[in-house]
Design an enzyme around this catalytic site. Structure first.
Site, PDB file in Angstrom:
ATOM      1  N   HIS A  23     -61.088  50.099   8.786  1.00 43.06           N
ATOM      2  CA  HIS A  23     -60.211  48.929   8.924  1.00 43.06           C
ATOM      3  C   HIS A  23     -60.820  47.729   8.209  1.00 43.06           C
ATOM      4  CE1 HIS A  23     -57.362  46.277  11.272  1.00 43.06           C
ATOM      5  NE2 HIS A  23     -58.308  45.396  10.967  1.00 43.06           N
ATOM      6  N   GLU A  24     -62.076  47.438   8.541  1.00 44.88           N
ATOM      7  CA  GLU A  24     -62.742  46.287   7.920  1.00 44.88           C
ATOM      8  C   GLU A  24     -62.994  46.524   6.438  1.00 44.88           C
ATOM      9  OE1 GLU A  24     -62.857  43.568   9.459  1.00 44.88           O
ATOM     10  OE2 GLU A  24     -62.291  44.425  11.398  1.00 44.88           O
ATOM     11  N   HIS A  28     -60.043  45.366   4.488  1.00 46.65           N
ATOM     12  CA  HIS A  28     -60.095  43.926   4.203  1.00 46.65           C
ATOM     13  C   HIS A  28     -61.073  43.633   3.061  1.00 46.65           C
ATOM     14  CE1 HIS A  28     -57.610  42.738   7.503  1.00 46.65           C
ATOM     15  NE2 HIS A  28     -58.440  43.146   8.446  1.00 46.65           N
ATOM     16  N   HIS A  84     -59.618  44.588  -0.239  1.00 49.10           N
ATOM     17  CA  HIS A  84     -58.596  43.598  -0.591  1.00 49.10           C
ATOM     18  C   HIS A  84     -59.265  42.357  -1.184  1.00 49.10           C
ATOM     19  CE1 HIS A  84     -54.495  41.757   0.856  1.00 49.10           C
ATOM     20  NE2 HIS A  84     -54.692  41.605  -0.436  1.00 49.10           N
TER      21      HIS A  84
END
Length: 317
Positions: A104-105, A108, A111
């Protein structure tokens, strides 16, 4: 909720039963190195560049992994250092939840890396509306990879149950939270006073609507009226709805990528690389997802239905 009641073997479902594990948790641990390999394998559909940069994040210690005295709880990715690289802070304890948190992290982080390296500083920061797309997309890839490589029935049930719990908390519950916030804003706009009692009453009414209290689906007891008071999101700006919208957007994009739809990968990487160079709705359209339609929500719901159907088959219910 009705399936939860049957799976848990209850005569009547109460609100507090929503916090019980849907199926028995499997005592399965994932060493960090195994988590790393699984994550890199799961993101392989996104192409060589994505995997290469993700591997750098692990190999060059962009990730602060383990708990230590005085370390902050939770998990965070900070991509604000424009000319360096993003940093991930988390506390790894070896459960599937922890593996999912890393990817999940990492979503980020990827991105931020793509937008920082492809955009000038003025447009590198992406909107929060698009932020959770990258993170939940990675979670979806990990889930798909892990499920495809898991044939043990209890472990498979645990993974399916984890997905359903995540869906409930991300899509259903965050939408409920957002509606609560919206009703608060509307009350203020009409000149109504906000008090603890009025917020209690509003929250309880909404919770009972969402969980089918009056239809005898789930009993929402009186104590739930004060739940709003210790949910930290309500003390920040109005943003929780974006967890639900991002989850649905990433579900739609992930489906296209895993099905090998032409240019789906390139369009997704373009989204990651676009930063804040356009409105997020327009950026998502270019990635193949129109959030002005019901399509993304329907895609997410259909996947939820398939997960529930497989669980029923495995449980023999």
């Amino acid at each position: 909720l009705e399936r939860r009641r049957r799976i848990l073997g209850l005569d009547r479902l109460h609100y507090f039963d929503l916090y019980s594990p849907l199926v028995k948790e499997v005592d399965r641990t994932y060493p960090y190195e195994e988590a790393r390999e699984s994550i890199l394998a799961s993101v392989a559909p996104l192409g060589d560049e994505y995997v290469r940069v993700a591997a750098r994040a692990f190999n060059e210690r962009w990730v602060d992994v383990y708990p230590t005295e005085g370390k902050r709880s939770g998990a965070y990715s900070n991509g604000i250092a424009y000319d360096v690289h993003p940093f991930i802070l988390l506390n790894y304890n070896g459960r599937y939840d922890d593996v999912s948190t890393i990817t999940h992290e990492l979503g980020h982080t990827m991105h931020s890396w793509f937008s920082n390296t492809r955009q000038p500083h003025a447009t590198c920061h992406y909107s929060i509306f698009a932020a959770e797309v990258a993170s939940t997309f990675n979670e979806a890839l990990l889930f798909d990879y892990t499920l495809r490589n898991t044939h043990d029935t209890p472990e498979r049930l645990s993974l399916l149950g984890h997905y359903l719990e995540h869906f409930k908390s991300t899509v259903f519950r965050q939408t409920q939270f957002a509606e609560f916030e919206l009703l608060i804003h509307e009350a203020v706009e009409k000149g109504d006073a906000l008090t603890g009692d009025s917020l209690d009453e509003l929250y309880l009414r909404l919770a009972r609507e969402y969980y089918g209290h009056d239809s005898n689906v789930c009993t929402v007891d009186e104590y739930v009226r004060s739940e709003w008071s210790y949910i930290p999101h309500f003390y920040y700006n109005f943003y929780v709805f974006q967890y639900a919208t991002s989850f649905c957007a990433s579900s739609a994009i992930c489906k296209r990528v895993l099905e090998g739809e032409g240019e789906a990968i390139e369009r997704y990487v373009e989204l990651l690389s676009a930063g804040g160079s356009d409105y997020p709705i327009e950026l998502l359209k270019r990635a193949g997802v129109d959030m002005g339609t019901t399509g993304p929500v329907e895609t997410a719901i259909r996947k939820m239905d398939r997960i529930m159907d497989e669980m029923e088959v495995l449980l023999g219910t």
